[in-house]
Design a protein around this motif. Structure first.
Motif, mmCIF file in Angstrom:
data_model
loop_
_atom_site.group_PDB
_atom_site.id
_atom_site.type_symbol
_atom_site.label_atom_id
_atom_site.label_comp_id
_atom_site.label_asym_id
_atom_site.label_seq_id
_atom_site.Cartn_x
_atom_site.Cartn_y
_atom_site.Cartn_z
ATOM 1 N N PHE A 243 0.845 -1.199 0.000
ATOM 2 C CA PHE A 243 0.000 0.000 0.000
ATOM 3 C C PHE A 243 0.877 1.245 0.000
ATOM 4 O O PHE A 243 0.871 2.033 0.955
ATOM 5 N N ALA A 244 1.641 1.432 -1.078
ATOM 6 C CA ALA A 244 2.551 2.566 -1.169
ATOM 7 C C ALA A 244 1.812 3.895 -1.116
ATOM 8 O O ALA A 244 2.393 4.913 -0.728
ATOM 9 N N SER A 245 0.542 3.895 -1.495
ATOM 10 C CA SER A 245 -0.253 5.121 -1.450
ATOM 11 C C SER A 245 -0.603 5.515 -0.023
ATOM 12 O O SER A 245 -1.040 6.643 0.232
ATOM 13 N N GLY A 246 -0.449 4.583 0.901
ATOM 14 C CA GLY A 246 -0.838 4.834 2.278
ATOM 15 C C GLY A 246 -2.296 4.529 2.556
ATOM 16 O O GLY A 246 -2.754 4.672 3.698
ATOM 17 N N GLU A 247 -3.043 4.093 1.538
ATOM 18 C CA GLU A 247 -4.467 3.811 1.694
ATOM 19 C C GLU A 247 -4.741 2.330 1.458
ATOM 20 O O GLU A 247 -4.338 1.769 0.438
ATOM 21 N N ILE A 248 -5.427 1.701 2.389
ATOM 22 C CA ILE A 248 -5.847 0.308 2.224
ATOM 23 C C ILE A 248 -7.191 0.306 1.503
ATOM 24 O O ILE A 248 -8.147 0.940 1.958
ATOM 25 N N PRO A 249 -7.293 -0.378 0.369
ATOM 26 C CA PRO A 249 -8.516 -0.301 -0.433
ATOM 27 C C PRO A 249 -9.678 -1.098 0.157
ATOM 28 O O PRO A 249 -9.481 -2.077 0.886
ATOM 29 N N ALA A 250 -10.887 -0.663 -0.179
ATOM 30 C CA ALA A 250 -12.102 -1.417 0.132
ATOM 31 C C ALA A 250 -12.577 -2.030 -1.181
ATOM 32 O O ALA A 250 -13.151 -1.347 -2.029
ATOM 33 N N LEU A 251 -12.321 -3.307 -1.366
ATOM 34 C CA LEU A 251 -12.610 -3.967 -2.645
ATOM 35 C C LEU A 251 -14.024 -4.549 -2.651
ATOM 36 O O LEU A 251 -14.438 -5.207 -1.696
ATOM 37 N N LYS A 252 -14.737 -4.320 -3.741
ATOM 38 C CA LYS A 252 -16.126 -4.762 -3.858
ATOM 39 C C LYS A 252 -16.187 -6.189 -4.392
ATOM 40 O O LYS A 252 -15.694 -6.484 -5.474
ATOM 41 N N ALA A 253 -16.828 -7.049 -3.619
ATOM 42 C CA ALA A 253 -16.859 -8.469 -3.962
ATOM 43 C C ALA A 253 -17.673 -8.757 -5.216
ATOM 44 O O ALA A 253 -17.476 -9.797 -5.857
ATOM 45 N N VAL A 258 -18.809 -11.659 -10.545
ATOM 46 C CA VAL A 258 -19.293 -11.741 -11.926
ATOM 47 C C VAL A 258 -18.186 -12.124 -12.909
ATOM 48 O O VAL A 258 -18.484 -12.573 -14.021
ATOM 49 N N LYS A 259 -16.920 -11.978 -12.507
ATOM 50 C CA LYS A 259 -15.811 -12.360 -13.386
ATOM 51 C C LYS A 259 -15.081 -13.609 -12.902
ATOM 52 O O LYS A 259 -14.071 -14.004 -13.478
ATOM 53 N N SER A 260 -15.605 -14.215 -11.835
ATOM 54 C CA SER A 260 -14.939 -15.369 -11.224
ATOM 55 C C SER A 260 -13.477 -15.033 -10.951
ATOM 56 O O SER A 260 -12.570 -15.845 -11.168
ATOM 57 N N ALA A 261 -13.261 -13.801 -10.483
ATOM 58 C CA ALA A 261 -11.905 -13.285 -10.280
ATOM 59 C C ALA A 261 -11.409 -13.591 -8.866
ATOM 60 O O ALA A 261 -12.179 -13.934 -7.966
ATOM 61 N N SER A 262 -10.095 -13.457 -8.691
ATOM 62 C CA SER A 262 -9.460 -13.742 -7.411
ATOM 63 C C SER A 262 -8.590 -12.571 -6.978
ATOM 64 O O SER A 262 -7.987 -11.889 -7.816
ATOM 65 N N VAL A 263 -8.508 -12.365 -5.679
ATOM 66 C CA VAL A 263 -7.591 -11.388 -5.101
ATOM 67 C C VAL A 263 -6.640 -12.143 -4.179
ATOM 68 O O VAL A 263 -7.077 -12.869 -3.283
ATOM 69 N N HIS A 264 -5.344 -12.007 -4.427
ATOM 70 C CA HIS A 264 -4.337 -12.714 -3.648
ATOM 71 C C HIS A 264 -3.495 -11.717 -2.851
ATOM 72 O O HIS A 264 -2.968 -10.753 -3.413
#
Length: 326
Positions: A243-253, A258-264
């Motif tokens: 998090f080089a920006s200093g902000e931890i994101p709020a990711l929308k599930a 809908v894309k069968s995507a993954s976050v690692h």
């Protein structure tokens, strides 16, 4: 014996670091992990984690006083019976702390044999290149022909990831801020480079990858992560590397659904996977020696400039890897 070392005596800012004289670390046998090798440090690499550790905000907190610093290269000067190295051997290492000093005592199985690699080059491998390798190949299983988007592509991790992705035959889209940083991203293997400071940068990515990208490597966080999630293709993968920006994101599930995507989350630990990490790191040394990867080090600064160097890294006034030498 004593040594010079940068010590943080209470959590604070880089300016709170003190160049002090403290005892040289002692070797010890016995226990689950004998500390059997003393290394005279010649060069150290800087990471965003250093400033976080100094502030007391790192996940793995160390109580002050302590010597910060996570990676170094140098020469073995003392060993005990269990060490797999000899005096005079040249090595590099990632450590929990202790790199901003003249000497560091390390369990020998954690050390990378670096042969004739220059110390500043070797000091740039243990953190950024290991992280990039774990992210691309252990987490995402990157293969030839896939499209990858690499954020902050002119930083230490970004350049490492770009070089490794290029060697794997991937198609690379990169983001970077200044014109100079975009040039550096191209020189290291990015086919397309986008100015992330432009409000429509994500539209440029969509134009280059209408079906979405396969993998996104993101050390930035904040809105960059949130927008990146929308750029993934079917079964795409977002690699969260920091998090080089200093902000931890709020990711929308819903975007993942809908894309069968993954976050690692990309976080590796030598303690948890010692054999795997040791193999990766020694492979990186071999690739570097063969010229297949090459850390970008624009300048090797004296260790006396540590405070200024950490500040520059934090304000993104650097490209490539920041390395300091004794």
């Amino acid at each position: 014996m004593t040594m010079r070392a940068w010590v943080i005596k209470q959590y604070g800012k880089p300016e709170d670091l003190v160049l002090d004289r403290i005892p040289v670390p002692s070797l010890r046998e016995g226990g689950a992990e004998p500390v059997d090798t003393l290394v005279k440090i010649e060069a150290v690499g800087l990471n965003f984690a250093d400033e976080i550790a100094i502030a007391g905000r790192y996940q793995d907190r160390i109580e002050p006083p302590f010597v910060p610093g996570n990676e170094f290269a140098g020469t073995v000067v003392q060993t005990s019976g269990s060490s797999r190295f000899q005096i005079g051997d040249r090595v590099a290492c990632q450590v929990r702390s202790g790199a901003f000093a003249e000497y560091c005592a390390v369990p020998s199985h954690r050390l990378m044999a670096i042969g004739d690699l220059p110390a500043p080059i070797a000091a740039a491998l243990p953190v950024s290149y290991t992280t990039a390798h774990v992210a691309l190949f252990q987490k995402a299983n990157l293969t030839a022909g896939q499209t990858i988007l690499i954020h902050a592509a002119a930083g230490g991790l970004g350049i490492a990831a770009t070089q490794l992705a290029r060697s794997a035959g991937a198609r690379i889209i990169a983001t970077a801020g200044s014109e100079d940083k975009r040039r550096i991203a191209r020189e290291n293997g990015a086919e397309h480079v986008i100015d992330y400071r432009q409000p429509d940068w994500h539209d440029e990515v969509k134009a280059l990858a209408p079906q979405g990208v396969d993998i996104i490597l993101d050390p930035v966080g904040g809105q960059t992560s949130e927008r990146s999630l929308r750029l993934l293709g079917w079964r795409g993968q977002l690699l969260v590397c920091g998090f080089a920006s200093g902000e931890i994101p709020a990711l929308k599930a819903n975007y993942m659904l809908v894309k069968s995507a993954s976050v690692h989350g990309v976080y590796w630990s030598f303690d948890r996977n010692p054999e795997e990490i040791a193999t990766i790191q020694q492979d990186l040394v071999g690739r570097c020696a063969d010229g297949k990867i090459s850390p970008l080090i624009q300048q090797v600064r004296p260790i006396s400039e540590l405070i200024e160097a950490i500040k520059d890294l934090g304000t993104r006034n650097t490209v490539g890897k920041v390395v300091l030498a004794w």
